[in-house]
Design a protein around this motif. Sequence first.
Motif, mmCIF file in Angstrom:
data_model
loop_
_atom_site.group_PDB
_atom_site.id
_atom_site.type_symbol
_atom_site.label_atom_id
_atom_site.label_comp_id
_atom_site.label_asym_id
_atom_site.label_seq_id
_atom_site.Cartn_x
_atom_site.Cartn_y
_atom_site.Cartn_z
ATOM 1 N N TRP A 198 9.243 17.853 96.773
ATOM 2 C CA TRP A 198 9.139 16.649 95.935
ATOM 3 C C TRP A 198 7.955 16.764 94.974
ATOM 4 C CZ3 TRP A 198 11.401 13.039 93.518
ATOM 5 C CH2 TRP A 198 10.769 11.863 93.140
ATOM 6 N N ALA A 199 6.812 17.233 95.499
ATOM 7 C CA ALA A 199 5.627 17.397 94.628
ATOM 8 C C ALA A 199 5.929 18.411 93.530
ATOM 9 C CB ALA A 199 4.433 17.858 95.451
ATOM 10 N N ALA A 200 6.641 19.474 93.899
ATOM 11 C CA ALA A 200 6.972 20.501 92.898
ATOM 12 C C ALA A 200 7.920 19.922 91.852
ATOM 13 C CB ALA A 200 7.610 21.706 93.589
ATOM 14 N N PHE A 201 8.881 19.154 92.311
ATOM 15 C CA PHE A 201 9.840 18.541 91.377
ATOM 16 C C PHE A 201 9.122 17.606 90.406
ATOM 17 C CE2 PHE A 201 12.900 15.091 90.407
ATOM 18 C CZ PHE A 201 13.813 15.842 89.689
ATOM 19 N N GLN A 202 8.211 16.805 90.944
ATOM 20 C CA GLN A 202 7.442 15.885 90.092
ATOM 21 C C GLN A 202 6.601 16.660 89.071
ATOM 22 O OE1 GLN A 202 8.232 12.896 90.177
ATOM 23 N NE2 GLN A 202 7.324 11.722 91.848
ATOM 24 N N ALA A 203 5.959 17.706 89.544
ATOM 25 C CA ALA A 203 5.062 18.480 88.660
ATOM 26 C C ALA A 203 5.851 19.205 87.563
ATOM 27 C CB ALA A 203 4.269 19.488 89.487
ATOM 28 N N PRO A 219 11.056 23.580 82.042
ATOM 29 C CA PRO A 219 12.222 24.420 82.368
ATOM 30 C C PRO A 219 12.010 25.412 83.520
ATOM 31 C CG PRO A 219 11.194 25.211 80.367
ATOM 32 C CD PRO A 219 10.409 24.000 80.783
ATOM 33 N N ILE A 220 11.518 24.901 84.621
ATOM 34 C CA ILE A 220 11.504 25.693 85.866
ATOM 35 C C ILE A 220 12.189 24.814 86.906
ATOM 36 C CG2 ILE A 220 10.111 26.719 87.706
ATOM 37 C CD1 ILE A 220 7.944 27.352 85.697
ATOM 38 N N GLU A 221 13.290 25.329 87.484
ATOM 39 C CA GLU A 221 14.030 24.526 88.462
ATOM 40 C C GLU A 221 13.430 24.706 89.856
ATOM 41 O OE1 GLU A 221 18.287 25.358 88.647
ATOM 42 O OE2 GLU A 221 18.488 24.039 90.402
ATOM 43 N N VAL A 222 13.329 23.609 90.571
ATOM 44 C CA VAL A 222 12.843 23.660 91.954
ATOM 45 C C VAL A 222 14.050 23.734 92.878
ATOM 46 C CG1 VAL A 222 11.528 22.447 93.738
ATOM 47 C CG2 VAL A 222 10.797 22.325 91.338
ATOM 48 N N ILE A 223 14.087 24.776 93.700
ATOM 49 C CA ILE A 223 15.248 24.989 94.572
ATOM 50 C C ILE A 223 14.787 25.091 96.025
ATOM 51 C CG2 ILE A 223 16.369 26.197 92.639
ATOM 52 C CD1 ILE A 223 16.080 28.807 94.216
ATOM 53 N N ALA A 224 15.750 25.025 96.954
ATOM 54 C CA ALA A 224 15.397 25.064 98.381
ATOM 55 C C ALA A 224 15.708 26.430 98.987
ATOM 56 C CB ALA A 224 16.155 23.974 99.130
ATOM 57 N N GLN A 225 15.008 26.733 100.073
ATOM 58 C CA GLN A 225 15.169 28.043 100.737
ATOM 59 C C GLN A 225 16.277 28.038 101.774
ATOM 60 O OE1 GLN A 225 11.365 29.220 102.410
ATOM 61 N NE2 GLN A 225 10.264 28.589 100.577
ATOM 62 N N ASN A 226 16.767 26.830 102.141
ATOM 63 C CA ASN A 226 17.721 26.725 103.252
ATOM 64 C C ASN A 226 18.171 25.278 103.331
ATOM 65 O OD1 ASN A 226 19.105 27.307 105.710
ATOM 66 N ND2 ASN A 226 17.329 26.631 106.883
ATOM 67 N N MET A 227 19.224 25.012 104.072
ATOM 68 C CA MET A 227 19.605 23.644 104.435
ATOM 69 C C MET A 227 20.568 23.714 105.618
ATOM 70 S SD MET A 227 22.483 22.521 101.667
ATOM 71 C CE MET A 227 23.936 22.472 102.717
ATOM 72 N N HIS A 228 20.827 22.570 106.234
ATOM 73 C CA HIS A 228 21.765 22.521 107.360
ATOM 74 C C HIS A 228 23.174 22.261 106.840
ATOM 75 C CE1 HIS A 228 23.429 21.275 111.293
ATOM 76 N NE2 HIS A 228 22.509 22.104 111.736
ATOM 77 N N PHE A 229 24.179 22.613 107.677
ATOM 78 C CA PHE A 229 25.564 22.387 107.237
ATOM 79 C C PHE A 229 26.039 20.954 107.448
ATOM 80 C CE2 PHE A 229 25.976 23.896 111.625
ATOM 81 C CZ PHE A 229 26.771 22.901 112.188
ATOM 82 N N ALA A 230 25.385 20.239 108.383
ATOM 83 C CA ALA A 230 25.866 18.875 108.669
ATOM 84 C C ALA A 230 25.354 17.910 107.601
ATOM 85 C CB ALA A 230 25.396 18.430 110.046
ATOM 86 N N GLU A 231 26.111 16.833 107.405
ATOM 87 C CA GLU A 231 25.698 15.834 106.394
ATOM 88 C C GLU A 231 24.476 15.059 106.880
ATOM 89 O OE1 GLU A 231 26.831 15.686 103.419
ATOM 90 O OE2 GLU A 231 28.712 16.791 103.548
ATOM 91 N N ASN A 232 24.427 14.793 108.208
ATOM 92 C CA ASN A 232 23.290 14.101 108.823
ATOM 93 C C ASN A 232 23.489 14.141 110.336
ATOM 94 O OD1 ASN A 232 25.126 12.012 109.592
ATOM 95 N ND2 ASN A 232 24.892 11.122 107.566
ATOM 96 N N GLY A 233 22.571 13.535 111.094
ATOM 97 C CA GLY A 233 22.803 13.434 112.529
ATOM 98 C C GLY A 233 21.725 14.068 113.378
ATOM 99 N N ALA A 234 22.073 14.327 114.639
ATOM 100 C CA ALA A 234 21.097 14.741 115.648
ATOM 101 C C ALA A 234 20.842 16.249 115.566
ATOM 102 C CB ALA A 234 21.602 14.344 117.034
ATOM 103 N N TYR A 235 20.109 16.652 114.545
ATOM 104 C CA TYR A 235 19.762 18.072 114.349
ATOM 105 C C TYR A 235 18.259 18.134 114.084
ATOM 106 C CZ TYR A 235 24.777 18.686 113.907
ATOM 107 O OH TYR A 235 26.121 18.689 114.157
ATOM 108 N N SER A 257 18.013 14.242 97.096
ATOM 109 C CA SER A 257 17.193 13.044 96.871
ATOM 110 C C SER A 257 15.789 13.392 96.385
ATOM 111 C CB SER A 257 17.128 12.190 98.144
ATOM 112 O OG SER A 257 16.263 12.778 99.090
ATOM 113 N N VAL A 258 15.359 14.649 96.557
ATOM 114 C CA VAL A 258 14.053 15.047 96.002
ATOM 115 C C VAL A 258 14.225 15.982 94.801
ATOM 116 C CG1 VAL A 258 12.738 14.640 98.120
ATOM 117 C CG2 VAL A 258 13.726 16.906 97.731
ATOM 118 N N GLY A 259 15.405 15.924 94.190
ATOM 119 C CA GLY A 259 15.600 16.606 92.910
ATOM 120 C C GLY A 259 16.138 18.022 93.004
ATOM 121 N N VAL A 260 16.492 18.465 94.201
ATOM 122 C CA VAL A 260 16.954 19.849 94.368
ATOM 123 C C VAL A 260 18.460 19.942 94.150
ATOM 124 C CG1 VAL A 260 17.217 21.727 96.046
ATOM 125 C CG2 VAL A 260 15.067 20.460 95.915
#
Length: 249
Positions: A47-52, A57-73, A84-87
């Motif tokens: 989020w801080a990187a996205f704001q900065a 023209p530098i895109e902020v991307i993520a290194q990983n994510m989970h497959f589930a939409e939400n839940g007990a993980y 939601s944080v711009g990624v």
Amino acid sequence: MRAQIVAGNWKMNNDLAMTETLITELKNQKKTSDAEVMIAPTFTNLWAAFQALRQFPIEVIAQNMHFAENGAYTGEVSAEMLKSVGVQTVILGHSERRAYFNETDELLAKKVDTALKNEMRVIFCVGEELNDRKSDNHENVVENQIKNALFHLDANAYENIVLAYEPVWAIGTGETATPEQAQEMHAFIRKTLSNKYSNDVSDKVSILYGGSVKPNNAKEIFSKPDVDGGLIGGASLNANDFFAIVNAI
Ligand code: PEP
């Protein structure tokens, strides 16, 4: 014309203050190439990187994510949270995730599906280990990684897929694939895609090379016709080095 991309994978480096400092240094660099530039800070600093980097023209991307939409993980992060944080883009299948966190092709197929369903772009990593290369099995390994994780997708899904060929033996080792080895594998990956889909699909997919890319070897690697940029680890933690690589395209 395929997108040319240079993405920096910061891995588990840089706390908040260091992230902000490095971004300031990146913003002071002069860009002379047309490559799309991306950085992948750790989750807590997205989020801080996205704001900065808003309006920059530098895109902020993520290194990983989970497959589930939400839940007990416990401890995991979803596509929706990233968005939601711009990624908008996520790296999946990095060899460190495969090796240290047991990420299989089957699991990665689910992550790819979730990312695409959430209208995110995926940088999907493939690559063989040293034994595979020594036993001349490297093309089989990479072909299977692609088949198992991506071949269930429709052709139009590839509009949001970027591939990254990262020979495991070249990651963080200082050992780079020769430009010829990179070109050979990139051409093989493109052929694998055209056999399954069409030339139209394979011609449009950007394929990045990753594995000890540095300012002194980037130009030669990027000069190969099927190499469309790089996924950069260690050298992306230094603004001068990273932009020397960006500008080598
Ligand atoms: C990577 O981890 O994706 C990578 C290519 O690392 P390095 O550039 O440090 O080899």
